[in-house]
Design an enzyme around this catalytic site. Structure first.
Site, PDB file in Angstrom:
ATOM      1  N   GLU A  40      40.480 -45.582  -5.829  1.00 30.07           N
ATOM      2  CA  GLU A  40      40.255 -45.806  -4.397  1.00 30.07           C
ATOM      3  C   GLU A  40      40.196 -47.165  -4.175  1.00 30.07           C
ATOM      4  OE1 GLU A  40      41.236 -43.299  -1.825  1.00 30.07           O
ATOM      5  OE2 GLU A  40      39.842 -42.248  -3.301  1.00 30.07           O
ATOM      6  N   ASP A  43      45.185 -49.184  -4.513  1.00 30.46           N
ATOM      7  CA  ASP A  43      46.854 -49.145  -4.515  1.00 30.46           C
ATOM      8  C   ASP A  43      47.297 -50.591  -3.793  1.00 30.46           C
ATOM      9  OD1 ASP A  43      45.339 -48.513  -1.900  1.00 30.46           O
ATOM     10  OD2 ASP A  43      47.194 -47.269  -1.112  1.00 30.46           O
ATOM     11  N   ASP A 178      50.955 -40.880  -1.994  1.00 29.35           N
ATOM     12  CA  ASP A 178      50.978 -39.780  -1.271  1.00 29.35           C
ATOM     13  C   ASP A 178      52.250 -39.146  -1.563  1.00 29.35           C
ATOM     14  OD1 ASP A 178      48.444 -40.420  -0.593  1.00 29.35           O
ATOM     15  OD2 ASP A 178      48.858 -40.281   1.671  1.00 29.35           O
TER      16      ASP A 178
END
Ligand code: ADP
Ligand code: MG
Length: 390
Positions: A40, A43, A178
């Site tokens: 988390e 990225d 995503d």
């Protein structure tokens, strides 16, 4: 083979398509939402993430047209939009259609030739619940264009087109996770993605576990502004560390040992932000190794450590997220639980044994209500295949 509820949704989508267009769709595609197990705020530091594609998806039915118009029916929104493939720009009046406009625009910008299409879409990925309904919409659109026009485009490139559409047409500067996992996920597996190189691997999940997303129901403005502050702090850490580590390009290149040795170069708060990211990279390789040997408990421990690091070093938790994580950890069948997403509200993700799902759901909802006076939404997910033509 689609399960019965998916089959029902497909049948009803066919009927809606017929009603709107008076013909059968040429193709129906599905594209899933996602949940992220580990990694988390990594990225944008060129690091690693470990999402799954989930068993909730956008269904997109489409047929080619002879002209260069795209006509869209968003069945869940009861909205229609029409646009030409030669005049693509974001529409302030119909922002929901900007994902389709953007995907068409960036496919064409890469030299792909598109025909017009009629399309109808419907989804059971809840909007704004941390499962990335927008990426599912983009990837479904891209798969439909790809199928109708026989496009020669790799799935990673298709994911990049979708990300670009979200950046430029929806104004959301999201990472690649995503769209990537919606396109490339695999049933029963998580997807380990290197956000720098886009190298990826599927990692089998232990049998008999579910991924459970719990929504605090809280959204705070702070999430956006603090996100920008965190990104700035990570960049500052890299700039300062480059004085002694000239080869690093991002925090992903820094080892825990290097950070310990040179931490004095950083202001205290920047040091802690960097520590979250640097240890996340190290933790990921251990956690993935644990999954590979089927050691669910060791993987769960990595989720807990990740949460502690997000709370104490990255400081993106809040009382509602703490209440959900504490409640999850009280259930014996819960292997690990942590906050996910930008923080300051939003969702947690937990790994829970199949046999403990009912108890988990009941306990978490009741404890969360007692602690906060709020209702938690609990969404039980399985790892499903990435997008495909049905
Ligand atoms: P999320 O966190 O779920 O991705 P976003 O705000 O990024 O939330 O994206 C949600 C947007 O995606 C919606 O406002 C809508 O424009 C589009 N979208 C999501 N689901 C649907 C749907 N079922 N039909 C049409 N558009 C949808
Ligand atoms: Mg989104």
């Amino acid at each position: 083979m689609p399960n019965s509820s998916l089959r029902q949704r497909i049948t009803s989508l066919h009927a809606d398509f017929r009603e709107h267009f008076g013909s059968e769709p040429a193709v129906v595609v599905r594209a899933p939402g996602r949940a992220n197990l580990l990694g988390e705020h990594t990225d944008y530091n060129d690091g690693f993430v470990l999402p799954i594609a989930i068993d909730r998806c956008v269904l997109f039915a489409a047929a080619p047209r002879t002209d260069r118009q795209v006509v869209l029916h968003a069945l869940d929104l009861d909205e229609t939009a029409a646009f030409g493939l030669d005049e693509l720009a974001p529409s302030p009046a119909q922002p929901w259609s900007n994902y389709q406009r953007g995907v068409a625009h960036f496919l064409q910008a890469r030299g792909h030739r598109l025909r017009g299409m009629n399309a109808a879409l419907t989804s059971d990925v809840p909007i704004g619940s941390g499962l990335s309904s927008s990426a599912a919409v983009e990837v479904a659109t891209a798969f439909a264009f790809r199928a109708l026009n026989n496009l020669d485009i790799s799935l990673p490139d298709l994911a990049l087109v979708c990300q670009q559409a979200e950046h430029e047409f929806a104004g959301v500067p999201c990472g690649i996770m995503d769209q990537f996992v919606s396109a490339l996920g695999r049933r029963g597996h998580a997807l380990l993605l290197d956000c720098r190189s886009l190298a990826y691997e599927h990692v089998v999940l232990p049998p008999g576990v579910r991924v459970v997303v719990c929504d605090t129901g809280v959204r705070r403005e702070l999430a956006g502004s603090e996100y920008r502050v965190r990104r700035g702090q990570c960049e500052e850490a890299v700039r300062r560390l480059q004085a002694v580590l000239p080869d690093i390009r991002a925090l992903r290149d820094v080892t825990p040992e290097q950070l310990a040795e040179h931490g004095a170069l950083l202001p205290e708060i920047v040091h802690r932000r960097a520590r979250h990211v640097v240890h996340s990279t190290a933790r990921m390789s251990e956690a993935v190794a644990a999954l590979r040997r089927g050691a669910a408990a060791a993987f769960g421990q990595a989720m807990r450590e990740c949460h502690a690091s997000l709370r104490d070093d990255y400081e993106v938790s809040c009382p509602e997220l703490e209440a959900l994580v504490d409640a999850a950890n009280e259930v014996a069948g819960c292997t690990g639980s942590r906050l996910t997403g930008a923080g300051f509200g939003g969702c947690t993700v937990s790994l829970v044994a199949d046999g403990a799902i009912a108890e988990f759901e009941q306990h978490v909802v009741q404890r969360y209500r007692a602690q906060t006076g709020r209702e938690a939404a609990v969404i039980v997910c399985a790892a499903e295949d990435g997008a495909g033509v049905i």
